[in-house]
Write a protein that holds these residues in place. Structure first.
Motif, mmCIF file in Angstrom:
data_model
loop_
_atom_site.group_PDB
_atom_site.id
_atom_site.type_symbol
_atom_site.label_atom_id
_atom_site.label_comp_id
_atom_site.label_asym_id
_atom_site.label_seq_id
_atom_site.Cartn_x
_atom_site.Cartn_y
_atom_site.Cartn_z
ATOM 1 N N GLU A 223 4.984 10.010 -4.658
ATOM 2 C CA GLU A 223 4.381 11.348 -4.513
ATOM 3 C C GLU A 223 4.649 11.818 -3.087
ATOM 4 O OE1 GLU A 223 2.669 13.035 -6.829
ATOM 5 O OE2 GLU A 223 2.771 11.486 -8.390
ATOM 6 N N PHE A 224 4.939 13.104 -2.962
ATOM 7 C CA PHE A 224 5.263 13.653 -1.639
ATOM 8 C C PHE A 224 4.129 14.526 -1.120
ATOM 9 C CE2 PHE A 224 9.182 12.504 -3.614
ATOM 10 C CZ PHE A 224 9.987 12.038 -2.578
ATOM 11 N N VAL A 225 4.029 14.610 0.196
ATOM 12 C CA VAL A 225 3.082 15.541 0.825
ATOM 13 C C VAL A 225 3.584 16.956 0.543
ATOM 14 C CG1 VAL A 225 2.174 16.316 3.061
ATOM 15 C CG2 VAL A 225 2.547 13.864 2.642
ATOM 16 N N ASP A 226 2.667 17.830 0.118
ATOM 17 C CA ASP A 226 3.060 19.216 -0.172
ATOM 18 C C ASP A 226 3.605 19.890 1.075
ATOM 19 O OD1 ASP A 226 2.515 19.402 -2.848
ATOM 20 O OD2 ASP A 226 0.399 19.949 -2.548
ATOM 21 N N ARG A 227 4.652 20.657 0.874
ATOM 22 C CA ARG A 227 5.133 21.488 1.981
ATOM 23 C C ARG A 227 5.985 22.593 1.385
ATOM 24 N NH1 ARG A 227 10.311 18.734 5.197
ATOM 25 N NH2 ARG A 227 11.636 18.455 3.371
ATOM 26 N N GLU A 228 6.213 23.629 2.165
ATOM 27 C CA GLU A 228 7.180 24.638 1.760
ATOM 28 C C GLU A 228 8.531 24.097 2.203
ATOM 29 O OE1 GLU A 228 8.417 29.196 2.770
ATOM 30 O OE2 GLU A 228 6.336 28.601 3.165
ATOM 31 N N GLN A 229 9.474 23.934 1.257
ATOM 32 C CA GLN A 229 10.765 23.341 1.593
ATOM 33 C C GLN A 229 11.460 24.195 2.653
ATOM 34 O OE1 GLN A 229 10.609 20.129 0.503
ATOM 35 N NE2 GLN A 229 12.686 20.227 -0.313
ATOM 36 N N PRO A 230 11.972 23.582 3.728
ATOM 37 C CA PRO A 230 12.638 24.372 4.769
ATOM 38 C C PRO A 230 13.936 25.005 4.258
ATOM 39 C CG PRO A 230 12.842 22.029 5.240
ATOM 40 C CD PRO A 230 11.947 22.156 4.046
ATOM 41 N N PHE A 231 14.367 26.052 4.933
ATOM 42 C CA PHE A 231 15.618 26.721 4.557
ATOM 43 C C PHE A 231 16.768 25.715 4.592
ATOM 44 C CE2 PHE A 231 19.538 28.972 5.724
ATOM 45 C CZ PHE A 231 19.618 29.851 4.652
ATOM 46 N N GLY A 232 17.535 25.666 3.531
ATOM 47 C CA GLY A 232 18.683 24.749 3.505
ATOM 48 C C GLY A 232 18.399 23.454 2.773
ATOM 49 N N ALA A 233 17.116 23.166 2.530
ATOM 50 C CA ALA A 233 16.786 21.969 1.748
ATOM 51 C C ALA A 233 16.693 22.380 0.285
ATOM 52 C CB ALA A 233 15.471 21.375 2.217
ATOM 53 N N GLY A 234 17.032 21.477 -0.608
ATOM 54 C CA GLY A 234 16.918 21.766 -2.033
ATOM 55 C C GLY A 234 15.463 21.899 -2.448
ATOM 56 N N ALA A 235 15.255 22.267 -3.704
ATOM 57 C CA ALA A 235 13.911 22.555 -4.200
ATOM 58 C C ALA A 235 13.071 21.300 -4.428
ATOM 59 C CB ALA A 235 14.014 23.346 -5.497
ATOM 60 N N ASP A 236 13.726 20.168 -4.712
ATOM 61 C CA ASP A 236 12.973 18.953 -5.010
ATOM 62 C C ASP A 236 12.332 18.415 -3.733
ATOM 63 O OD1 ASP A 236 12.918 16.732 -7.385
ATOM 64 O OD2 ASP A 236 12.836 15.780 -5.404
ATOM 65 N N PRO A 237 11.099 17.896 -3.814
ATOM 66 C CA PRO A 237 10.455 17.401 -2.584
ATOM 67 C C PRO A 237 11.182 16.216 -1.940
ATOM 68 C CG PRO A 237 9.118 16.899 -4.527
ATOM 69 C CD PRO A 237 10.201 17.832 -4.984
ATOM 70 N N SER A 238 12.089 15.545 -2.685
ATOM 71 C CA SER A 238 12.841 14.439 -2.079
ATOM 72 C C SER A 238 14.052 14.963 -1.297
ATOM 73 C CB SER A 238 13.306 13.449 -3.150
ATOM 74 O OG SER A 238 14.262 14.046 -4.003
ATOM 75 N N ASN A 239 14.263 16.290 -1.300
ATOM 76 C CA ASN A 239 15.386 16.881 -0.564
ATOM 77 C C ASN A 239 14.978 17.249 0.858
ATOM 78 O OD1 ASN A 239 16.438 18.635 -3.517
ATOM 79 N ND2 ASN A 239 17.370 16.827 -2.613
ATOM 80 N N ILE A 240 15.967 17.168 1.738
ATOM 81 C CA ILE A 240 15.790 17.593 3.132
ATOM 82 C C ILE A 240 16.959 18.510 3.482
ATOM 83 C CG2 ILE A 240 14.567 15.524 3.913
ATOM 84 C CD1 ILE A 240 17.413 14.595 5.015
ATOM 85 N N VAL A 241 16.901 19.146 4.641
ATOM 86 C CA VAL A 241 18.095 19.772 5.186
ATOM 87 C C VAL A 241 19.027 18.606 5.519
ATOM 88 C CG1 VAL A 241 19.011 21.200 7.049
ATOM 89 C CG2 VAL A 241 16.723 21.645 6.138
ATOM 90 N N ASP A 242 20.302 18.714 5.144
ATOM 91 C CA ASP A 242 21.214 17.571 5.271
ATOM 92 C C ASP A 242 21.059 16.831 6.603
ATOM 93 O OD1 ASP A 242 22.146 18.274 2.826
ATOM 94 O OD2 ASP A 242 24.269 18.213 3.372
ATOM 95 N N GLY A 243 21.085 15.516 6.500
ATOM 96 C CA GLY A 243 20.959 14.680 7.686
ATOM 97 C C GLY A 243 21.908 13.501 7.598
ATOM 98 N N CYS A 244 21.907 12.682 8.647
ATOM 99 C CA CYS A 244 22.756 11.485 8.661
ATOM 100 C C CYS A 244 22.051 10.362 7.907
ATOM 101 C CB CYS A 244 22.996 11.031 10.100
ATOM 102 S SG CYS A 244 23.757 12.286 11.110
ATOM 103 N N TYR A 245 22.842 9.547 7.250
ATOM 104 C CA TYR A 245 22.321 8.342 6.610
ATOM 105 C C TYR A 245 22.779 7.152 7.435
ATOM 106 C CZ TYR A 245 21.704 11.055 2.225
ATOM 107 O OH TYR A 245 21.339 11.950 1.268
ATOM 108 N N SER A 246 21.951 6.117 7.495
ATOM 109 C CA SER A 246 22.404 4.891 8.163
ATOM 110 C C SER A 246 22.715 3.841 7.110
ATOM 111 C CB SER A 246 21.325 4.377 9.114
ATOM 112 O OG SER A 246 20.238 3.850 8.381
ATOM 113 N N TYR A 247 23.489 2.857 7.508
ATOM 114 C CA TYR A 247 23.699 1.623 6.727
ATOM 115 C C TYR A 247 22.308 1.033 6.509
ATOM 116 C CZ TYR A 247 24.986 -3.449 6.603
ATOM 117 O OH TYR A 247 25.144 -4.782 6.309
#
Lengths: 323, 78
Positions: A223-247
């Motif tokens: 379950e995610f904390v409610d928020r208004e998704q920021p511009f550039g992030a997808g609609a699903d709460p598991s989405n973010i504005v694109d970021g780097c992934y680490s190994y």
């Protein structure tokens, strides 16, 4: 000297310790999924630890040797045979010209590492012989090995057969496997209950798990904390504005099935990552079969660094015994 | 009775697609090289081929079950 591939097994590939330095360009680090086992196999046959060997997953290949060599197989437990006669794992043994190395059914673990004295001598790409099939880099023409391939092997100094690694230094996951996690940048996106549940639940390895990522299923959805998704992030709460992934980073698309990014992973994207598996435990993931039960264990930076130091000590102990 | 074992771990399927009938029914003849099922692992479906000829006696585990390497998938009689 060459290794003739009679049967390739499944996605058997040339790997060394990897191709670091290009992840910012989207080229993954690649290399052995279980680098501890790869290093140890090389030490057993007198190679540099970063020499290239073969990684085989779930099924062993069948290989004919064109010249005499000393060989070691580490990692998963799988019967090893030279011309049908059993030999031991985590030990060096001699193979004569014309003899065939083959394997029985996998017993535990997931990947074996085959080191040959002299090391595999294919042409490096961007400083590594590791195979990355999606980018057609390394190995044999950038692909897994096929029947009929003749894989070149370098010249070696004479090395003794019959050397072995003590059982307690053969690092493999337990059951359930425990993978230590350092919560990360986006941990705050989870509700407290979801964060607790993630560490309480027992997960199992999904059959899709591969060199890009290991997927787990069976735990409660997050379950995610409610928020208004920021511009550039997808609609699903598991989405973010694109970021780097680490190994080692853990993404959970849709909040349902965690995926741990591994050696051939993408370097960025639009999923939140709740944290990362600590570096000391990444090798263990390479030894997980589908359907294996797994627990994630929360640690802080201090414990993560202590675990890294412990693993270094273990490798150093093997070095002192073998090199 | 001879058995066909899974060469690798994954999920075992009796059918080529969910809509199709099983690869083999009890009593069917099986020749060397005939596909009797699929094992799904690492986003790949691996065809399980018989290395022996015989008469199909049935699947040893249910369609869609997890399997380990070496597990018996099906039985054949002479």
């Amino acid at each position: 000297m060459a290794l003739k591939i009679v049967k390739p097994g499944l996605f058997t590939s040339v790997q060394d310790l990897g191709r670091p330095g290009y992840f910012h360009l989207g080229i993954p680090i690649s290399g052995a999924m279980d680098r501890f086992a790869m290093r140890t196999a090389n030490m057993l046959v007198g190679n540099a630890e970063d020499a290239a060997g073969l990684e085989a997953v779930f099924m062993g290949p069948e290989i004919e040797f064109t010249e005499d060599a000393v060989v070691a197989v580490t990692g998963a437990s799988m019967p090893i045979m030279v011309d049908g006669d059993p030999v031991g794992g985590w030990s060096s043994f001699a193979v004569k010209a014309g003899q065939t190395l083959s394997f029985g059914f996998l017993k535990s673990g997931a990947r074996i590492y085959i080191a040959v004295s002299g090391g595999i001598d294919t042409t490096p790409d961007l400083g590594s012989r590791s195979t990355y099939p999606i980018g057609a880099l390394g190995g044999i023409e950038g692909r897994p090995v096929q029947a009929g391939d003749e894989i070149p092997v370098g010249n070696s100094n004479p090395v003794a057969a019959g050397r072995t690694v003590q059982t307690e230094l053969r690092r493999m996951p337990g059951s359930p496997a425990e993978l230590r996690v350092l919560p990360g940048l986006y941990w705050h996106r989870l509700t407290e209950e979801a964060g607790t549940g993630f560490f309480e639940d027992t997960w199992t390895v999904a059959p899709e798990a591969d060199r890009m990522g290991y997927r787990f299923k069976g735990g409660r959805a997050l379950e995610f904390v409610d928020r208004e998704q920021p511009f550039g992030a997808g609609a699903d709460p598991s989405n973010i504005v694109d970021g780097c992934y680490s190994y080692g980073s853990i993404q959970v698309p849709g909040g349902t099935e965690p995926i741990v990014l591994h050696r051939d992973a993408v370097s960025g994207g639009g999923y939140f990552t709740l944290g990362a598996i600590i570096s000391a435990d990444m090798d263990l993931i390479g030894q997980l079969q589908p359907n294996t039960p797994v627990r994630f264990v929360k640690v802080d930076m201090e414990r993560a660094l202590a675990a890294r130091a412990d693993r270094r000590k273990m490798l150093q102990k093997i070095r002192e015994e073998l090199v | 009775m001879a058995v066909i074992q899974s060469p690798l771990p994954g999920i075992f399927y009796h059918k080529p697609t969910p809509e199709d009938p099983p690869f083999r029914l009890t009593g069917d003849d099986v020749a060397v090289g005939d596909t009797i099922g699929l094992v799904e692992v690492m986003k790949t479906f691996i065809e399980i081929k018989s290395e022996i000829p015989g008469k199909f006696e049935g699947y040893a585990i249910a369609d869609g079950s997890p399997v380990t390497a070496g597990e018996t998938l099906a039985e054949l009689s002479d």
